[in-house]
Design an enzyme around this catalytic site. Structure first.
Site, PDB file in Angstrom:
ATOM      1  N   ASN A 171      11.829  83.596  99.738  1.00 39.13           N
ATOM      2  CA  ASN A 171      13.061  83.090 100.683  1.00 39.13           C
ATOM      3  C   ASN A 171      13.606  84.990 100.874  1.00 39.13           C
ATOM      4  O   ASN A 171      14.946  84.484 102.109  1.00 39.13           O
ATOM      5  CB  ASN A 171      13.692  81.979 101.002  1.00 39.13           C
ATOM      6  CG  ASN A 171      12.920  80.811 100.866  1.00 39.13           C
ATOM      7  OD1 ASN A 171      12.666  79.418 100.611  1.00 39.13           O
ATOM      8  ND2 ASN A 171      11.882  80.730 102.013  1.00 39.13           N
ATOM      9  N   ASP A 188       9.709  70.875 104.281  1.00 42.34           N
ATOM     10  CA  ASP A 188       9.555  72.123 105.500  1.00 42.34           C
ATOM     11  C   ASP A 188       9.436  72.197 106.699  1.00 42.34           C
ATOM     12  O   ASP A 188       9.662  70.579 107.188  1.00 42.34           O
ATOM     13  CB  ASP A 188       8.216  72.723 105.094  1.00 42.34           C
ATOM     14  CG  ASP A 188       7.888  74.387 105.628  1.00 42.34           C
ATOM     15  OD1 ASP A 188       8.555  74.919 105.958  1.00 42.34           O
ATOM     16  OD2 ASP A 188       6.397  73.763 105.725  1.00 42.34           O
TER      17      ASP A 188
HETATM   18  C1  FPP Z   1      12.379  75.557 105.235  1.00 35.38           C
HETATM   19  O1  FPP Z   1      11.849  75.311 106.575  1.00 35.38           O
HETATM   20  C2  FPP Z   1      12.898  74.905 104.348  1.00 35.38           C
HETATM   21  C3  FPP Z   1      13.914  75.547 103.821  1.00 35.38           C
HETATM   22  C4  FPP Z   1      13.681  76.645 103.116  1.00 35.38           C
HETATM   23  C5  FPP Z   1      15.671  75.549 103.192  1.00 35.38           C
HETATM   24  C6  FPP Z   1      15.386  73.948 102.918  1.00 35.38           C
HETATM   25  C7  FPP Z   1      17.270  73.950 102.728  1.00 35.38           C
HETATM   26  C8  FPP Z   1      17.560  72.878 103.066  1.00 35.38           C
HETATM   27  C9  FPP Z   1      17.322  71.373 103.850  1.00 35.38           C
HETATM   28  C10 FPP Z   1      19.439  72.432 102.603  1.00 35.38           C
HETATM   29  C11 FPP Z   1      20.318  71.668 101.938  1.00 35.38           C
HETATM   30  C12 FPP Z   1      19.333  71.825 100.504  1.00 35.38           C
HETATM   31  C13 FPP Z   1      20.196  70.917  99.340  1.00 35.38           C
HETATM   32  C14 FPP Z   1      19.110  70.611  98.401  1.00 35.38           C
HETATM   33  C15 FPP Z   1      20.937  69.985  99.699  1.00 35.38           C
HETATM   34  P1  FPP Z   1      11.620  75.947 107.255  1.00 35.38           P
HETATM   35  O2  FPP Z   1      12.648  76.846 107.117  1.00 35.38           O
HETATM   36  O3  FPP Z   1      10.532  77.213 106.482  1.00 35.38           O
HETATM   37  O4  FPP Z   1      11.311  76.053 108.561  1.00 35.38           O
HETATM   38  P2  FPP Z   1       9.641  76.521 109.949  1.00 35.38           P
HETATM   39  O5  FPP Z   1       8.486  76.290 108.778  1.00 35.38           O
HETATM   40  O6  FPP Z   1       9.502  75.689 110.443  1.00 35.38           O
HETATM   41  O7  FPP Z   1      10.300  77.879 110.021  1.00 35.38           O
END
Ligand code: FPP
Length: 281
Positions: A94, A46
């Site tokens: 998501n 996250d």
């Molecule tokens: C949460 O951060 C993250 C995600 C929903 C996506 C995670 C995906 C990756 C890191 C891509 C790569 C994956 C793999 C398995 C290689 P957020 O967007 O919710 O952050 P925020 O809470 O700060 O808005």
């Protein structure tokens, strides 16, 4: 003589399981007990959006940078011979995000699978995907199937990517699978914990011993709800794109400080009595 700058990025013998390490990583490594590592580590990655926001970048820049942290975590866990690593890449919730962000995340995952295949093979990693995969765009489904096929013979760590995953959806899917197996068979109406576990996406995997969540949020966000019943939870303020090998080693060290009691009493308070009942009864 080593100057300070060089010393900070000290290289240790290339035969080391983790290869070259910084002085900080070497310090943490020294304290780690390799005989007491978690069998299964699960990660809620996250903070990508906030990482980007802090730099006045679009959110997708945070996701792209997050793939580097995923790479480091995957390779380090594989080299530590951890049995399973599960990364929460995309939840059923998501889909509420803007379409451009969803499309970017799907494209990023496909690119990751293509680009990182040599690294996965080199580290003997077997891939698995947890979630409602059949609801994903056809191209993603193809790449997911392809990655599983290409790595099916690998005998090292199992890398599970939770994709279109929801913990409640998983339990509902397991219940429906049990019901459809039973259709027409006059079996007992009682469902056991063991039976339910065998119908989850994680069938055959040990439950996570350690759940890591980055960015400081104190939530489990519908992740592996059944499986984390006794997981040790480690929450760090570090945003996912800043999560590196030193932070991972810190999480493993913190895990090794915890006393795992599974509802019983600790070893520090020995009792001569036998347990009143077996666990789960
Ligand atoms: C949460 O951060 C993250 C995600 C929903 C996506 C995670 C995906 C990756 C890191 C891509 C790569 C994956 C793999 C398995 C290689 P957020 O967007 O919710 O952050 P925020 O809470 O700060 O808005």
């Amino acid at each position: 003589m080593l100057n300070n700058k060089l010393n900070k990025n000290l290289l240790v013998a290339s035969s080391h399981p983790l290869g070259a390490m910084t002085a900080e990583e070497a310090y943490l490594w020294e304290k780690l007990d390799l005989a007491r590592l978690p069998r299964h580590v699960a990660v809620i990655m996250d903070g990508n959006g906030r990482w980007a926001q802090k730099r006045h970048l679009p959110r997708i820049a945070g996701h792209r940078s997050g793939t580097q942290s995923a790479r480091i975590t995957i390779e380090t866990c594989a080299r530590l011979k951890i049995e399973a690593l599960t990364l929460y890449a995309f939840s059923v919730e998501n889909w509420r995000r803007p379409k451009t962000e969803i499309d970017f995340l799907m494209a990023l995952l496909r690119e990751y699978l293509r680009k990182e295949m040599p690294l996965l093979q080199k580290n003997n990693i077997r891939m698995r995907f947890l979630g409602r995969i059949d609801e994903l765009p056809a191209g993603v489904q193809n790449d997911v199937r392809d990655a599983m096929e290409k790595t099916a013979g690998n005998k090292g760590m199992e890398l599970c990517v939770a994709l279109n995953y929801g913990g409640r959806a998983e339990i509902v899917d397991a219940m429906n699978a049990i019901l459809s197996e039973r259709n027409g068979h006059g079996t007992s109406p009682k469902i056991t914990e063991e039976q339910l576990s065998q119908h989850l996406y994680t069938e055959g995997l040990p439950d996570p011993d350690l759940l890591i969540r980055t960015s400081g949020e104190m939530r489990v966000s519908n992740f592996l709800l059944w499986q984390i019943a006794y997981a040790e939870i480690f929450v760090t303020e570090t945003l996912w794109p800043d999560f590196n090998r030193a932070r991972l080693l810190e999480a493993l060290l913190e895990y090794q400080k915890r006393e795992r009691r599974y509802g019983g009493i600790g070893e520090a308070e020995p009792s001569d009595e036998k347990p009143a009942r077996a666990a789960g009864n």
